[in-house]
Design an enzyme around this catalytic site. Structure first.
Site, short mmCIF file in Angstrom:
data_model
loop_
_atom_site.label_atom_id
_atom_site.label_comp_id
_atom_site.label_asym_id
_atom_site.label_seq_id
_atom_site.Cartn_x
_atom_site.Cartn_y
_atom_site.Cartn_z
N PRO A 91 2.38 -7.10 10.47
CG PRO A 91 4.70 -7.46 10.31
CD PRO A 91 3.39 -8.17 10.54
CB ALA A 94 6.53 -5.44 7.39
N GLY A 95 6.28 -6.10 3.84
CA GLY A 95 6.47 -7.15 2.83
C GLY A 95 5.62 -8.39 3.02
CG LEU A 96 5.25 -10.15 6.26
CD1 LEU A 96 5.17 -10.48 7.75
CD2 LEU A 96 5.94 -11.29 5.52
N GLY A 97 2.08 -8.38 2.91
CA GLY A 97 0.75 -8.30 2.29
C GLY A 97 -0.34 -7.81 3.23
CB SER A 98 -0.36 -5.53 6.17
OG SER A 98 0.11 -4.37 5.52
CB ALA A 100 -3.60 -8.19 -0.18
CB ALA A 101 -4.12 -9.58 5.02
CG ASP A 142 1.37 -8.81 -2.12
OD1 ASP A 142 2.28 -9.48 -2.63
OD2 ASP A 142 1.55 -7.84 -1.37
O1 PMV Z 1 5.91 -5.72 -0.05
P1 PMV Z 1 4.64 -6.31 -0.51
O2 PMV Z 1 4.06 -7.30 0.47
O3 PMV Z 1 3.63 -5.29 -0.92
O4 PMV Z 1 5.00 -7.18 -1.83
C1 PMV Z 1 5.36 -6.52 -3.01
C2 PMV Z 1 5.74 -7.50 -4.08
C3 PMV Z 1 6.32 -6.82 -5.34
O5 PMV Z 1 6.70 -7.88 -6.24
C4 PMV Z 1 7.55 -6.00 -5.02
C5 PMV Z 1 5.31 -5.90 -6.02
C6 PMV Z 1 4.19 -6.62 -6.75
O6 PMV Z 1 3.23 -5.93 -7.12
O7 PMV Z 1 4.26 -7.85 -6.97
#
Ligand code: PMV
Length: 296
Positions: A91, A94-98, A100-101, A142
């Site tokens: 997704p 949503a915090g899972l690095g979409s 970068a993937a 990420d």
């Molecule tokens: O939400 P994501 O998957 O983009 O992770 C961000 C992680 C942070 O620590 C909030 C930002 C960063 O650059 O590390």
């Protein structure tokens, strides 16, 4: 003709998101079962994704930069001579690095198209350059965990070290709150209040330094306790939200050892440490019944 394709995994930050932007450590793991795929076929030149039909992603600034860097690195003028089709189970926002993937899958597919093997270091350098376009000031956690596809103890600008624990041994859940939030917005809000928030950031750093040994113990109860402390600190950083507070509190009421948001927060995914695999199955069922997507 043999199909040319590649993929890249999602990631979850177990401890240390946000503080990692300011030089504190973070611990992150790859989610090998959740991936973005890129497949090459001869045809129209462009990068097309199922999620954004008709849109050529190679015209997006970050992906355009990725193609440029790839060409420069391998010394060719036309990195793409056909279609790259992207399919992703990760997704977005949503915090899972979409992001970068996506970059990593594209690069791996292009490398395969040109019969090259790119090392994780090379991949990581290019994906990080692209992350800077998406996020402004990314820590690099990420892209690093995704390009190496290994659990990681990461400190910005330093040689990261790979961790040798297996996520599969832990009764850990990853669940999508369904709320979307942009990393760049949450990170810049924290920066705007850095002067008042810096003690919390240092405290998160301390917690992560103690977390490596706790993870090695493999004890879900101890790991869960640290997750709860980290979630309290993330709340103090103002990067949680009412829904995440409620969803993590629900896990604890149902007997989980710990629960916290993962990634930038204010939505996105959260992780839960259950007591054991049966308890994890019980908790998954609760969240599925609430209509949430259970990732792991
Ligand atoms: O939400 P994501 O998957 O983009 O992770 C961000 C992680 C942070 O620590 C909030 C930002 C960063 O650059 O590390």
């Amino acid at each position: 003709m043999k199909e040319i394709s590649a993929s890249a995994c999602a990631k979850s930050i177990l401890f240390g998101e946000h503080a990692v932007v300011y030089g504190e450590p973070a611990i992150a793991v790859p989610l090998a079962g959740l991936r973005t795929y890129a497949a090459y076929t001869p045809g129209i030149v462009g990068i097309f994704s199922d999620v954004l039909p008709g849109k050529d992603l190679s015209n997006e600034p970050a992906v355009g930069e990725l193609l440029r860097l790839f060409s420069e690195t391998i010394g060719i003028s036309e990195p793409l001579t056909g279609t790259l089709r992207i399919r992703s189970d990760i997704p977005m926002a949503a915090g899972l690095g979409s992001g970068a993937a996506l970059s990593c899958a594209i690069l791996r597919c292009l490398a395969s198209l040109h019969n090259l093997r790119m090392s994780p270091e090379e991949l990581n350098r290019l994906v990080y350059a692209c992350e800077k376009i998406y996020h402004g000031n990314p820590s690099g956690v990420d892209n690093t965990v995704i390009c190496y596809e290994q659990p990681l103890f990461f400190i910005r600008g330093e040689q990261q070290h790979l961790l040798d624990f297996d996520l599969g041994d832990l009764p850990l859940l990853v669940i999508d709150s369904g709320i979307r939030s942009r990393t760049v917005d949450v990170v810049s809000d924290v920066r705007a209040h850095y002067d008042t928030l810096s003690p919390v950031i240092r405290e998160i750093g301390e917690l992560v330094r103690s977390a490596e040994a706790v993870l090695r113990s493999g004890d879900p109860a101890l790991i869960g306790q640290l997750m709860n402390k980290n979630q309290d600190l993330l709340r103090a950083l103002t990067v949680s939200c009412r829904e995440l507070d409620e969803l993590t509190a629900l896990a604890l009421r149902e007997g989980a050892y710990g629960a916290k948001l993962t990634g930038a927060g204010r939505g996105g995914n959260f992780i839960v440490m259950a007591k054991d695999t049966d308890h994890a199955a019980y908790l998954r069922d609760i969240y599925r019944k609430k209509g949430l997507r259970v990732i792991l």
